[in-house]
Design a protein around this motif. Structure first.
Motif, PDB file in Angstrom:
ATOM      1  N   ASP A 283      13.999  -0.267 -14.012  1.00  0.00           N
ATOM      2  CA  ASP A 283      15.173   0.542 -14.368  1.00  0.00           C
ATOM      3  C   ASP A 283      14.921   2.037 -14.151  1.00  0.00           C
ATOM      4  O   ASP A 283      15.800   2.754 -13.687  1.00  0.00           O
ATOM      5  CB  ASP A 283      15.573   0.298 -15.834  1.00  0.00           C
ATOM      6  CG  ASP A 283      15.924  -1.165 -16.058  1.00  0.00           C
ATOM      7  OD1 ASP A 283      16.500  -1.774 -15.120  1.00  0.00           O
ATOM      8  OD2 ASP A 283      15.607  -1.703 -17.130  1.00  0.00           O
ATOM      9  N   THR A 284      13.701   2.483 -14.494  1.00  0.00           N
ATOM     10  CA  THR A 284      13.430   3.926 -14.419  1.00  0.00           C
ATOM     11  C   THR A 284      12.530   4.294 -13.237  1.00  0.00           C
ATOM     12  O   THR A 284      12.346   5.485 -12.954  1.00  0.00           O
ATOM     13  CB  THR A 284      12.729   4.400 -15.708  1.00  0.00           C
ATOM     14  OG1 THR A 284      11.485   3.681 -15.807  1.00  0.00           O
ATOM     15  CG2 THR A 284      13.558   4.109 -16.947  1.00  0.00           C
ATOM     16  N   ASN A 285      11.947   3.278 -12.588  1.00  0.00           N
ATOM     17  CA  ASN A 285      10.982   3.496 -11.492  1.00  0.00           C
ATOM     18  C   ASN A 285       9.701   4.173 -11.956  1.00  0.00           C
ATOM     19  O   ASN A 285       8.912   4.643 -11.152  1.00  0.00           O
ATOM     20  CB  ASN A 285      11.602   4.333 -10.356  1.00  0.00           C
ATOM     21  CG  ASN A 285      12.235   3.423  -9.327  1.00  0.00           C
ATOM     22  OD1 ASN A 285      12.061   2.201  -9.379  1.00  0.00           O
ATOM     23  ND2 ASN A 285      12.953   4.002  -8.398  1.00  0.00           N
ATOM     24  N   GLU A 286       9.506   4.226 -13.257  1.00  0.00           N
ATOM     25  CA  GLU A 286       8.317   4.858 -13.816  1.00  0.00           C
ATOM     26  C   GLU A 286       7.155   3.854 -13.755  1.00  0.00           C
ATOM     27  O   GLU A 286       7.321   2.685 -14.109  1.00  0.00           O
ATOM     28  CB  GLU A 286       8.608   5.220 -15.275  1.00  0.00           C
ATOM     29  CG  GLU A 286       7.646   6.209 -15.848  1.00  0.00           C
ATOM     30  CD  GLU A 286       7.960   6.465 -17.321  1.00  0.00           C
ATOM     31  OE1 GLU A 286       7.023   6.531 -18.104  1.00  0.00           O
ATOM     32  OE2 GLU A 286       9.173   6.569 -17.657  1.00  0.00           O
ATOM     33  N   VAL A 287       5.990   4.314 -13.290  1.00  0.00           N
ATOM     34  CA  VAL A 287       4.841   3.412 -13.194  1.00  0.00           C
ATOM     35  C   VAL A 287       3.941   3.579 -14.411  1.00  0.00           C
ATOM     36  O   VAL A 287       3.508   4.677 -14.741  1.00  0.00           O
ATOM     37  CB  VAL A 287       4.019   3.681 -11.909  1.00  0.00           C
ATOM     38  CG1 VAL A 287       2.768   2.811 -11.880  1.00  0.00           C
ATOM     39  CG2 VAL A 287       4.870   3.412 -10.678  1.00  0.00           C
ATOM     40  N   LYS A 288       3.693   2.455 -15.091  1.00  0.00           N
ATOM     41  CA  LYS A 288       2.784   2.483 -16.234  1.00  0.00           C
ATOM     42  C   LYS A 288       1.404   2.095 -15.714  1.00  0.00           C
ATOM     43  O   LYS A 288       1.196   0.966 -15.262  1.00  0.00           O
ATOM     44  CB  LYS A 288       3.266   1.502 -17.309  1.00  0.00           C
ATOM     45  CG  LYS A 288       2.595   1.696 -18.628  1.00  0.00           C
ATOM     46  CD  LYS A 288       3.135   0.713 -19.642  1.00  0.00           C
ATOM     47  CE  LYS A 288       2.237   0.744 -20.877  1.00  0.00           C
ATOM     48  NZ  LYS A 288       2.477  -0.401 -21.729  1.00  0.00           N
TER      49      LYS A 288
ATOM     50  N   GLN B 115       0.825  -1.213   0.000  1.00  0.00           N
ATOM     51  CA  GLN B 115       0.000   0.000   0.000  1.00  0.00           C
ATOM     52  C   GLN B 115       0.860   1.265   0.000  1.00  0.00           C
ATOM     53  O   GLN B 115       0.391   2.342  -0.294  1.00  0.00           O
ATOM     54  CB  GLN B 115      -1.029  -0.023   1.142  1.00  0.00           C
ATOM     55  CG  GLN B 115      -0.505  -0.012   2.545  1.00  0.00           C
ATOM     56  CD  GLN B 115      -0.517   1.385   3.154  1.00  0.00           C
ATOM     57  OE1 GLN B 115      -1.213   2.258   2.669  1.00  0.00           O
ATOM     58  NE2 GLN B 115       0.271   1.576   4.186  1.00  0.00           N
ATOM     59  N   LYS B 116       2.167   1.106   0.311  1.00  0.00           N
ATOM     60  CA  LYS B 116       3.079   2.258   0.216  1.00  0.00           C
ATOM     61  C   LYS B 116       3.553   2.460  -1.222  1.00  0.00           C
ATOM     62  O   LYS B 116       4.333   3.361  -1.503  1.00  0.00           O
ATOM     63  CB  LYS B 116       4.305   2.001   1.099  1.00  0.00           C
ATOM     64  CG  LYS B 116       4.096   2.344   2.551  1.00  0.00           C
ATOM     65  CD  LYS B 116       5.408   2.150   3.292  1.00  0.00           C
ATOM     66  CE  LYS B 116       5.216   2.266   4.789  1.00  0.00           C
ATOM     67  NZ  LYS B 116       6.385   1.743   5.509  1.00  0.00           N
ATOM     68  N   GLY B 117       3.166   1.534  -2.112  1.00  0.00           N
ATOM     69  CA  GLY B 117       3.550   1.668  -3.508  1.00  0.00           C
ATOM     70  C   GLY B 117       4.710   0.783  -3.936  1.00  0.00           C
ATOM     71  O   GLY B 117       5.225   0.919  -5.041  1.00  0.00           O
ATOM     72  N   MET B 118       5.125  -0.112  -3.055  1.00  0.00           N
ATOM     73  CA  MET B 118       6.220  -1.019  -3.433  1.00  0.00           C
ATOM     74  C   MET B 118       5.710  -2.097  -4.380  1.00  0.00           C
ATOM     75  O   MET B 118       4.551  -2.490  -4.304  1.00  0.00           O
ATOM     76  CB  MET B 118       6.791  -1.711  -2.195  1.00  0.00           C
ATOM     77  CG  MET B 118       7.773  -0.874  -1.442  1.00  0.00           C
ATOM     78  SD  MET B 118       8.699  -1.924  -0.308  1.00  0.00           S
ATOM     79  CE  MET B 118       9.589  -0.693   0.590  1.00  0.00           C
ATOM     80  N   THR B 119       6.591  -2.596  -5.233  1.00  0.00           N
ATOM     81  CA  THR B 119       6.226  -3.699  -6.116  1.00  0.00           C
ATOM     82  C   THR B 119       6.402  -5.012  -5.352  1.00  0.00           C
ATOM     83  O   THR B 119       6.989  -5.035  -4.257  1.00  0.00           O
ATOM     84  CB  THR B 119       7.132  -3.740  -7.363  1.00  0.00           C
ATOM     85  OG1 THR B 119       8.474  -3.981  -6.919  1.00  0.00           O
ATOM     86  CG2 THR B 119       7.080  -2.439  -8.127  1.00  0.00           C
TER      87      THR B 119
END
Lengths: 210, 176
Positions: free
Chosen positions: A186-191, A145-149
């Motif tokens: 690699d970029t930490n960008e969330v799709k 819930q903190k946004g970790m994968t």
């Protein structure tokens, strides 16, 4: 030494050959599993598995990960493995069976957790009035819930990605969390997984005009 | 061209094929076979065995596909296949047939577990039947507040549009 690609020589064939030939040595494996890239070594003595290691784990967890490599390379080095302590007692067929069932379970988990890089959102609408979560479930939930994968939570909790994914599957089935996208490691960008809002608005307009 | 998908599901003879026929802009693709079971053939002569398919073109870039599932539990492998990546699900229920409410509840639970897509329940009113109200259905099926129940007539275009619009509103809310 024997080396090649797992496309030409499947892991099953390789294990059978080592087992039936009563070989002693190290089987180096590197390739892709449904849980990400894996690199490791399986140690054999007289055709029996003694131990295994990957960059992160050792023993049975490691070999189950390695047995799920479908694409990649191998290298068998006939070598003395006396210095390796026997840590795996299961036979090769039992280990292959376990790895296959893990893969089957992963396919079920994938219906809700598409990838180890999935990110989630905590839901509040549909939570059942009473839920029972174990301490581990709670730890996973707090990190997700903190946004970790899945991958990041597994690393933080020192768990396998498979075990974290399995817990995430349970939490998603209970409607406590929902997969909202995937993070590029690699970029930490969330799709974001959601359909484009523009499309929904255009569709609403189209249906009104029907 | 991008394709998006909405699934119309519901128990046997709920009106799913009719729902799709009413709204699709193309001749619907229907996979019907004669009913062979006695309890089914007494209700209607044919049943969907794989899926129904309808389409609404949004513009040059995107199109909505509407898939109707078979109603019987024995075809539930198709429910899983069709619900994958769906934007939303319409669960259609015949408001006059109380005998299928338990089955509809199982279907609702199946789709809630299988997909995160928003679900709306459309209570289809066939003529000359004693109807169950939305409130009664909500109680019987223990529908959570997050799933709206809407009255519907699957033969009426405005009514079907209303169901789809409610589902799309819910999708927008969900993504907010």
């Amino acid at each position: 030494m024997l080396e090649g690609s797992l496309r030409d020589f499947s892991l099953d064939d390789l294990l059978q050959m080592i087992s039936l030939g009563g070989k002693t040595g190290e089987l180096h494996l590197e390739g892709l599993t449904p849980f990400g890239k894996r690199k490791g070594i399986i140690y054999f003595e007289n055709g029996e598995v003694k131990d295994a290691e990957t960059e992160e784990t050792r023993g049975e967890i490691a070999i189950l990960d390695l047995l799920n490599i479908k694409e990649g390379t191998f290298r068998f080095v006939p070598n003395d493995t006396l210095h390796i302590k026997k840590a795996i007692s299961k036979s090769i067929p039992d280990l292959v069976l376990l790895a296959t069932s893990k893969l089957d379970e992963w396919n079920r988990v994938k219906s809700r957790v598409e990838s180890v890089d999935s990110v989630f959102k905590m839901m509040t609408d549909d939570i059942p009035s009473e839920i029972h979560l174990s301490q581990t479930d709670w730890k996973v939930l707090m990190l997700l819930q903190k946004g970790m994968t899945i991958r990041e939570a597994a690393l933080k909790l020192n768990m396998t990605v498979f075990d974290v994914a399995r817990i995430a599957y349970g939490l998603a089935a209970l409607k406590i969390i929902r997969e909202v996208g995937q993070k590029n490691p690699d970029t930490n960008e969330v799709k974001v997984k959601a359909p484009p809002k523009n499309f929904i608005l255009r569709l609403i307009d189209r249906i009104r005009r029907l | 061209m991008k394709h998006y998908k909405i699934v119309v599901t519901g128990p046997f003879a709920a009106g799913k094929t009719t729902f799709i026929k009413t709204i699709t802009e193309i001749a619907p693709v229907i996979t019907e076979a004669p009913t062979t079971r006695e309890e089914e053939s007494s209700v209607k002569n044919s049943t969907t065995v794989a899926m129904d398919f309808g389409r609404i073109t949004v513009d040059d870039e995107s199109v909505l596909h509407i898939f109707g599932t078979p109603g019987q539990f024995r075809f539930n492998y198709m429910w899983s296949i069709l619900s994958k990546d769906a934007l939303g699900v319409v669960l259609l229920i015949d408001s006059g047939d109380k005998s299928i409410f338990e089955e509809a509840k199982d279907m609702l639970n199946f789709f809630r577990v299988k997909t995160d897509a928003p679900i709306v329940i459309a209570l289809n009113h066939f003529n000359e039947k004693e109807h169950t109200t939305k409130e009664e259905l909500c109680k019987i099926m223990m529908v959570p507040d997050s799933i709206p129940i809407i009255d519907c007539d699957a033969t009426n275009k405005e009514s079907v549009k209303n169901v789809l619009l409610k589902l799309l509103e819910l999708i927008l809310e969900n993504e907010a």
